[in-house]
Write a protein that holds these residues in place. Structure first.
Motif, short mmCIF file in Angstrom:
data_model
loop_
_atom_site.label_atom_id
_atom_site.label_comp_id
_atom_site.label_asym_id
_atom_site.label_seq_id
_atom_site.Cartn_x
_atom_site.Cartn_y
_atom_site.Cartn_z
N VAL A 21 0.84 -1.19 0.00
CA VAL A 21 0.00 0.00 0.00
C VAL A 21 0.88 1.25 0.00
N TYR A 22 2.03 1.17 0.64
CA TYR A 22 2.95 2.32 0.66
C TYR A 22 3.45 2.64 -0.74
N THR A 23 3.92 1.63 -1.46
CA THR A 23 4.46 1.88 -2.80
C THR A 23 3.37 2.36 -3.74
N ARG A 24 2.18 1.82 -3.61
CA ARG A 24 1.08 2.23 -4.50
C ARG A 24 0.67 3.67 -4.24
N VAL A 25 0.53 4.05 -2.98
CA VAL A 25 0.14 5.43 -2.64
C VAL A 25 1.24 6.40 -3.07
N LEU A 26 2.49 6.08 -2.76
CA LEU A 26 3.58 6.97 -3.14
C LEU A 26 3.71 7.09 -4.66
N GLY A 35 6.52 13.73 -10.72
CA GLY A 35 7.85 13.13 -10.68
C GLY A 35 8.42 13.01 -9.28
N VAL A 36 9.50 12.24 -9.20
CA VAL A 36 10.14 11.95 -7.91
C VAL A 36 10.67 13.22 -7.24
N ASP A 37 11.33 14.07 -8.02
CA ASP A 37 11.91 15.28 -7.42
C ASP A 37 10.84 16.18 -6.82
N LYS A 38 9.72 16.31 -7.51
CA LYS A 38 8.63 17.15 -6.98
C LYS A 38 8.02 16.53 -5.74
N LEU A 39 7.87 15.21 -5.74
CA LEU A 39 7.34 14.53 -4.56
C LEU A 39 8.30 14.68 -3.38
N ALA A 40 9.59 14.53 -3.65
CA ALA A 40 10.60 14.67 -2.60
C ALA A 40 10.55 16.08 -1.99
N ARG A 41 10.45 17.08 -2.84
CA ARG A 41 10.35 18.46 -2.32
C ARG A 41 9.10 18.65 -1.48
N HIS A 42 7.98 18.10 -1.96
CA HIS A 42 6.72 18.22 -1.22
C HIS A 42 6.82 17.55 0.16
N ALA A 59 9.88 1.21 3.99
CA ALA A 59 8.58 1.87 4.12
C ALA A 59 8.78 3.27 4.70
N PRO A 60 7.99 4.22 4.25
CA PRO A 60 8.12 5.57 4.78
C PRO A 60 7.56 5.66 6.20
N PRO A 61 7.99 6.67 6.96
CA PRO A 61 7.37 6.90 8.27
C PRO A 61 5.88 7.22 8.08
N ALA A 62 5.09 6.97 9.09
CA ALA A 62 3.65 7.19 9.01
C ALA A 62 3.31 8.62 8.60
N SER A 63 4.02 9.61 9.14
CA SER A 63 3.71 11.01 8.82
C SER A 63 3.91 11.30 7.33
N PHE A 65 3.80 8.97 4.88
CA PHE A 65 2.77 8.21 4.17
C PHE A 65 1.45 8.98 4.18
N LEU A 66 1.09 9.55 5.32
CA LEU A 66 -0.18 10.28 5.41
C LEU A 66 -0.17 11.54 4.55
N LYS A 67 0.97 12.19 4.41
CA LYS A 67 1.07 13.34 3.50
C LYS A 67 0.81 12.89 2.06
N ALA A 68 1.33 11.73 1.70
CA ALA A 68 1.11 11.19 0.36
C ALA A 68 -0.36 10.82 0.16
N VAL A 69 -0.97 10.25 1.19
CA VAL A 69 -2.40 9.91 1.11
C VAL A 69 -3.21 11.18 0.87
N ASP A 70 -2.88 12.25 1.58
CA ASP A 70 -3.59 13.52 1.39
C ASP A 70 -3.51 14.01 -0.04
N LEU A 71 -2.40 13.75 -0.71
CA LEU A 71 -2.23 14.18 -2.10
C LEU A 71 -3.16 13.44 -3.06
N ILE A 72 -3.47 12.20 -2.76
CA ILE A 72 -4.23 11.40 -3.73
C ILE A 72 -5.71 11.30 -3.41
N LEU A 73 -6.10 11.67 -2.20
CA LEU A 73 -7.52 11.62 -1.87
C LEU A 73 -8.27 12.77 -2.51
#
Length: 95
Positions: A21-26, A35-42, A59-63, A65-73
């Motif tokens: 789920v981490y890899t899919r959300v990210l 892109g990766v660079d923009k995600l890294a900056r975010h 796996a990323p830390p929970a905080s 991962f949740l930032k990434a979830v916020d981007l896709i919801l």
């Protein structure tokens, strides 16, 4: 999931045995931002670390991962707020 015109090398996909789920959300967050660079900056982390997470190396830390979830919801709208209040009001009160 809709396809966005992002070249594969900009948002790597984890090999099948390491897809989580981490890899899919990210991956989706990477596509959304472009892109990766923009995600890294975010996320305020290095691109190398984002690559590790996208490829399922760790796996990323929970905080993060949740930032990434916020981007896709989808955005929370007034209808969602009204539904949440209605559901909350219908639940039995705790004593």
């Amino acid at each position: 999931m809709e396809k966005i015109g992002i070249p594969a090398d900009n948002c790597p996909v984890a090999p099948a045995p390491r897809v989580t789920v981490y890899t899919r959300v990210l991956h989706r967050a990477c596509q959304v931002l472009g892109g990766v660079d923009k995600l890294a900056r975010h996320l305020k982390v290095s691109s190398a670390l984002v690559h590790d997470w996208l490829e399922g190396e760790s796996a990323p830390p929970a905080s993060i991962f949740l930032k990434a979830v916020d981007l896709i919801l989808p955005t929370w709208g007034p209808e969602d707020e009204a539904l949440a209040k209605a559901i909350s009001a219908s639940r039995p009160k705790k004593n």
